[in-house]
Motif scaffolding. Structure first.
Motif, PDB file in Angstrom:
ATOM      1  N   PRO A  84       0.819  -1.215   0.000  1.00  0.00           N
ATOM      2  CA  PRO A  84       0.000   0.000   0.000  1.00  0.00           C
ATOM      3  C   PRO A  84       0.858   1.273   0.000  1.00  0.00           C
ATOM      4  O   PRO A  84       0.506   2.269  -0.653  1.00  0.00           O
ATOM      5  CB  PRO A  84      -0.808  -0.118   1.297  1.00  0.00           C
ATOM      6  CG  PRO A  84      -0.811  -1.562   1.628  1.00  0.00           C
ATOM      7  CD  PRO A  84       0.502  -2.083   1.153  1.00  0.00           C
ATOM      8  N   LEU A  85       1.990   1.235   0.715  1.00  0.00           N
ATOM      9  CA  LEU A  85       2.870   2.414   0.751  1.00  0.00           C
ATOM     10  C   LEU A  85       3.457   2.679  -0.639  1.00  0.00           C
ATOM     11  O   LEU A  85       3.567   3.833  -1.077  1.00  0.00           O
ATOM     12  CB  LEU A  85       3.992   2.204   1.773  1.00  0.00           C
ATOM     13  CG  LEU A  85       3.515   1.845   3.199  1.00  0.00           C
ATOM     14  CD1 LEU A  85       4.700   1.552   4.103  1.00  0.00           C
ATOM     15  CD2 LEU A  85       2.693   2.989   3.781  1.00  0.00           C
ATOM     16  N   MET A  87       2.017   1.902  -3.437  1.00  0.00           N
ATOM     17  CA  MET A  87       0.939   2.425  -4.285  1.00  0.00           C
ATOM     18  C   MET A  87       0.810   3.939  -4.122  1.00  0.00           C
ATOM     19  O   MET A  87       0.533   4.665  -5.079  1.00  0.00           O
ATOM     20  CB  MET A  87      -0.406   1.764  -3.924  1.00  0.00           C
ATOM     21  CG  MET A  87      -0.492   0.276  -4.194  1.00  0.00           C
ATOM     22  SD  MET A  87      -0.126  -0.208  -5.874  1.00  0.00           S
ATOM     23  CE  MET A  87       1.554  -0.743  -5.692  1.00  0.00           C
ATOM     24  N   ILE A  88       1.028   4.404  -2.890  1.00  0.00           N
ATOM     25  CA  ILE A  88       0.936   5.847  -2.633  1.00  0.00           C
ATOM     26  C   ILE A  88       2.045   6.585  -3.386  1.00  0.00           C
ATOM     27  O   ILE A  88       1.803   7.604  -4.053  1.00  0.00           O
ATOM     28  CB  ILE A  88       1.024   6.115  -1.110  1.00  0.00           C
ATOM     29  CG1 ILE A  88      -0.228   5.569  -0.417  1.00  0.00           C
ATOM     30  CG2 ILE A  88       1.192   7.607  -0.831  1.00  0.00           C
ATOM     31  CD1 ILE A  88      -0.166   5.597   1.090  1.00  0.00           C
ATOM     32  N   SER A  91       1.404   6.489  -7.116  1.00  0.00           N
ATOM     33  CA  SER A  91       0.267   7.355  -7.429  1.00  0.00           C
ATOM     34  C   SER A  91       0.667   8.832  -7.394  1.00  0.00           C
ATOM     35  O   SER A  91       0.277   9.619  -8.266  1.00  0.00           O
ATOM     36  CB  SER A  91      -0.838   7.066  -6.407  1.00  0.00           C
ATOM     37  OG  SER A  91      -1.917   7.894  -6.613  1.00  0.00           O
ATOM     38  N   GLY A 278      -3.965  -1.253  -3.625  1.00  0.00           N
ATOM     39  CA  GLY A 278      -3.340  -1.055  -2.313  1.00  0.00           C
ATOM     40  C   GLY A 278      -4.287  -1.366  -1.169  1.00  0.00           C
ATOM     41  O   GLY A 278      -3.873  -1.831  -0.105  1.00  0.00           O
TER      42      GLY A 278
ATOM     43  N   TYR B  24      -4.413   9.140   0.572  1.00  0.00           N
ATOM     44  CA  TYR B  24      -3.192   8.430   0.972  1.00  0.00           C
ATOM     45  C   TYR B  24      -3.194   8.156   2.482  1.00  0.00           C
ATOM     46  O   TYR B  24      -2.806   7.065   2.928  1.00  0.00           O
ATOM     47  CB  TYR B  24      -1.947   9.242   0.590  1.00  0.00           C
ATOM     48  CG  TYR B  24      -1.842   9.528  -0.899  1.00  0.00           C
ATOM     49  CD1 TYR B  24      -2.366   8.648  -1.841  1.00  0.00           C
ATOM     50  CD2 TYR B  24      -1.232  10.698  -1.372  1.00  0.00           C
ATOM     51  CE1 TYR B  24      -2.281   8.914  -3.195  1.00  0.00           C
ATOM     52  CE2 TYR B  24      -1.139  10.972  -2.726  1.00  0.00           C
ATOM     53  CZ  TYR B  24      -1.675  10.074  -3.635  1.00  0.00           C
ATOM     54  OH  TYR B  24      -1.591  10.342  -4.979  1.00  0.00           O
ATOM     55  N   LEU B  27      -5.296   5.213   3.303  1.00  0.00           N
ATOM     56  CA  LEU B  27      -4.637   3.939   2.990  1.00  0.00           C
ATOM     57  C   LEU B  27      -3.632   3.566   4.088  1.00  0.00           C
ATOM     58  O   LEU B  27      -3.535   2.390   4.485  1.00  0.00           O
ATOM     59  CB  LEU B  27      -3.933   4.054   1.635  1.00  0.00           C
ATOM     60  CG  LEU B  27      -3.743   2.778   0.838  1.00  0.00           C
ATOM     61  CD1 LEU B  27      -5.065   2.082   0.584  1.00  0.00           C
ATOM     62  CD2 LEU B  27      -3.052   3.072  -0.484  1.00  0.00           C
ATOM     63  N   VAL B  28      -2.880   4.554   4.579  1.00  0.00           N
ATOM     64  CA  VAL B  28      -1.902   4.288   5.649  1.00  0.00           C
ATOM     65  C   VAL B  28      -2.624   3.871   6.929  1.00  0.00           C
ATOM     66  O   VAL B  28      -2.198   2.932   7.621  1.00  0.00           O
ATOM     67  CB  VAL B  28      -1.017   5.540   5.898  1.00  0.00           C
ATOM     68  CG1 VAL B  28      -0.127   5.320   7.108  1.00  0.00           C
ATOM     69  CG2 VAL B  28      -0.169   5.842   4.674  1.00  0.00           C
ATOM     70  N   LEU B  31      -3.716   0.323   6.599  1.00  0.00           N
ATOM     71  CA  LEU B  31      -2.581  -0.586   6.780  1.00  0.00           C
ATOM     72  C   LEU B  31      -2.255  -0.756   8.259  1.00  0.00           C
ATOM     73  O   LEU B  31      -2.064  -1.880   8.748  1.00  0.00           O
ATOM     74  CB  LEU B  31      -1.355  -0.059   6.019  1.00  0.00           C
ATOM     75  CG  LEU B  31      -0.057  -0.842   6.209  1.00  0.00           C
ATOM     76  CD1 LEU B  31      -0.180  -2.263   5.667  1.00  0.00           C
ATOM     77  CD2 LEU B  31       1.112  -0.124   5.518  1.00  0.00           C
TER      78      LEU B  31
END
Lengths: 568, 46
Positions: A84-85, A87-88, A91, A278, B24, B27-28, B31
């Motif tokens: 996921p990190l 993907m950031i 992006s 992500g 963003y 998303l973090v 996670l």
């Protein structure tokens, strides 16, 4: 073997042909290079997101991952924590730059930033590792399905390969993405249904929470390992750092992924597609691993074979080691009965309290079963030295064929074949595009018309399909299929990522220093692969770090030779 | 969502989240929550 029955065949063939036919209908009439390689830049984020996920989810994911959880527990999920990190970062930084340069391939960007030799180096590293991986992507499911189902190996390889080559060559990128969207839906539906059926079957013996406790007592619920150990492949720290670099390199610089999100109709659609990946990748991998754990608990109560690769064990029975095998199997039966009794006692103790003693007994019984299984594997190696002794890849498919109802077996074989086709299609599509755009049209035929480039792209896609088929036909089964693909990727990805990170972030470095640094970095990683026990995820960090550091050190020495304009 | 839908604004995040930075951060946070839940599951099951 008549394990796959008529209804299974109907479901299997119907699912695969319907998806391909629908994709062909949706993408009919693609006649220009823009439409063929970038899908006419028309796709929206759900298609992009599912296509990105389907590209990464190969058949190996569905065959190997549950088996990995069966043998090793859930810890493999940590491998995806950096995703996921990554993907950031892609992006926020990569996608806008790719769109601004209007590139067809990721490596095209390297020429706008450095020069043609760096672009070609990036493209060649990609072609080598992805060309090999495409062979494994076809071979891996073919060897297992042919072995278990009694199909011909070469027939299975050709069957998967020819269908993929035909629809990838004829329909191009949009066809690949459209079919992947539906293949991904089939894959996830199949796995969710499988999880429900397994949990239901288990519920006759043990509740789901108690099944998880049994798995925990037997060391299979090791989802998080916070210990720091450089030789440990899967822990929280290697997942967050090595996994981050691997995902950044794979999704940010591997054309088989970049091509998926360059089909977006806008930066927003591409970003949302990647961020969708992500958000859902870790839950998806968790589910697949958890299915492996449920299968493990199922086999705590229902006797499994001592060795899951049945054709191999039958071959051992034909050797002079047959008597010893019978003796090992007899001891395995005893160890299984003891573990089953210990598990039932532990479940009873969980309900009435005082479970510590029962848990210790179960853990000890589990170790006994593992010990006898290890003896069986050693016996297989002794009886047939060329045999593959790791049977993890056969665990899930054996369970599917043995215990799932008719129809669902066909659906899950369709899941595995869909996964094989979806990831192979992306690979061939990207290999054809890169060969056409970065090598053929750049180095040999700069004045090629769009029609010529389109024909060349189809030809190169077909050529790579044939290369993958040839490699698949001559490959031998590797230690663990999913690890083999990831290790192969990690050997090359760090260097390629280093090239792109320097391009994006270190503005004073020019072409020749970064080219030399990439050659040095690739040498270092290959040397580490052959001489050290370093966990493979760290190759990504090392390769990338060496490119960045060495290019900075070489810039004062070699930078003056570059005549290319400084980066924007 | 159909691939034939009208074109979206070239670089606008989903309206409900306002800015890309918020997407963003979401998303973090997801996670971090997953790692927390997995750690709790590991502890509970072992």
């Amino acid at each position: 073997m008549g394990i796959v029955r008529t209804l299974d065949w109907v479901v299997l063939v119907g699912t695969i042909l319907t998806i391909v036919a629908y994709g062909a209908w949706r993408t009919r009439g693609t006649r220009d290079i823009e439409g063929y390689l970038k899908g006419g830049s028309s796709l929206t984020w759900p298609t992009i997101g599912l296509s990105v996920m389907a590209t990464q989810a190969s058949a190996i994911t569905f065959l190997s991952t549950p088996g990995q959880a069966y043998e090793d527990g859930m810890r493999f999920v940590q491998f995806y924590f950096g995703l996921p990190l990554a993907m950031i970062v892609i992006s926020a930084i990569f996608i806008p730059l790719y769109y601004r340069q209007k590139v067809f391939t990721a490596y095209e960007f390297l020429e706008t930033r450095f020069d043609v030799k760096v672009r070609c180096l990036g493209a060649l590293l990609f072609l080598v590792q992805r060309g090999l991986a495409a062979g494994i992507t076809i071979y891996a499911p073919a060897i297992i399905l042919s072995s278990i189902l009694g199909w011909s190996l070469s027939g299975t390889i050709l069957g998967i390969g020819i269908v993929v080559i035909v629809y990838t060559v004829t329909g191009g990128t949009k066809m690949v993405s459209q079919t992947q969207k539906h293949q991904m839906v089939v894959m996830m539906s199949g796995m969710i249904v499988a999880a429900i059926v397994i949990a239901h079957d288990l519920s006759d013996t043990v509740s789901l929470p108690h099944a998880v406790k049994v798995a925990g007592a037997l060391g299979r619920m090791n989802v998080i390992d916070a210990s720091f150990d450089l030789d440990n492949r899967y822990n929280l720290w290697s997942g967050l750092t090595g996994g981050f670099f691997l995902a950044l390199s794979y999704f940010g610089t591997d054309q088989s992924q970049v091509q998926r999100y360059l089909t977006g109709r806008s930066v927003t659609e591409s970003r949302l597609g990647l961020l969708f990946n992500g958000m859902f990748k870790i839950p998806m991998q968790f589910l697949i691993l958890f299915i492996g754990v449920l299968v493990f608990v199922f086999y705590v109560f229902v006797k499994p074979p001592v060795f899951f690769n049945q054709p191999t064990i039958e071959a051992v029975r034909e050797t002079s080691h047959a008597a010893r095998l019978a003796e090992v199997e007899s001891r395995f039966d005893d160890a299984f009965d003891a573990r089953r009794s210990a598990a039932l006692a532990y479940v009873a103790a969980l309900e009435r309290g005082g479970e510590e003693g029962a848990k210790a007994a179960l853990t000890a019984a589990g170790e006994d079963v593992a010990r006898v299984r290890a003896e069986a594997k050693a016996l297989v190696a002794e009886a047939i030295p060329s045999a593959e002794t790791k049977d993890a890849d056969y665990v899930f498919i054996s369970f599917v064929l043995g215990y799932l109802p008719v129809g669902l077996v066909g659906l899950l074989v369709a899941v595995i074949l869909s996964a094989a086709m979806s990831s192979t299609a992306s690979e061939l599509n990207a290999l054809g595009s890169t060969t056409t755009i970065d090598l053929y049209r750049r180095l040999f035929k700069r004045d090629a018309s769009d029609a010529h480039a389109l024909a060349a792209s189809k030809l190169f896609t077909m050529m790579w399909g044939c290369v993958a088929l040839a490699f698949a036909s001559f490959a031998s089964l590797l230690d663990n299929l999913i690890e083999a693909v990831n290790i192969l990727g990690s050997i090359f990805y760090g260097t390629v990522l280093g090239l792109f990170l320097v391009a994006f972030l270190v503005k004073r470095v020019t072409a020749t220093p970064v080219f030399a640094a990439a050659v040095v970095a690739q040498g270092v990683v290959v040397t580490l692969f052959f001489t050290s026990s370093l966990g493979f995820l760290w190759y990504n960090v090392v390769g990338c770090g060496v490119v960045v550091i060495v290019s900075l050190l070489l810039q004062p020495i070699l930078g003056a030779r570059d005549t290319t304009a400084p980066p924007r | 969502m159909s691939d034939d839908a009208p074109k979206s604004t070239p670089d606008a995040p989903p309206p409900i989240l306002g800015r890309w930075r918020n997407v963003y951060v979401l998303l973090v946070v997801q996670l971090a929550l997953m790692i927390g839940v997995f750690a709790a599951l590991t502890w509970w099951a072992s």
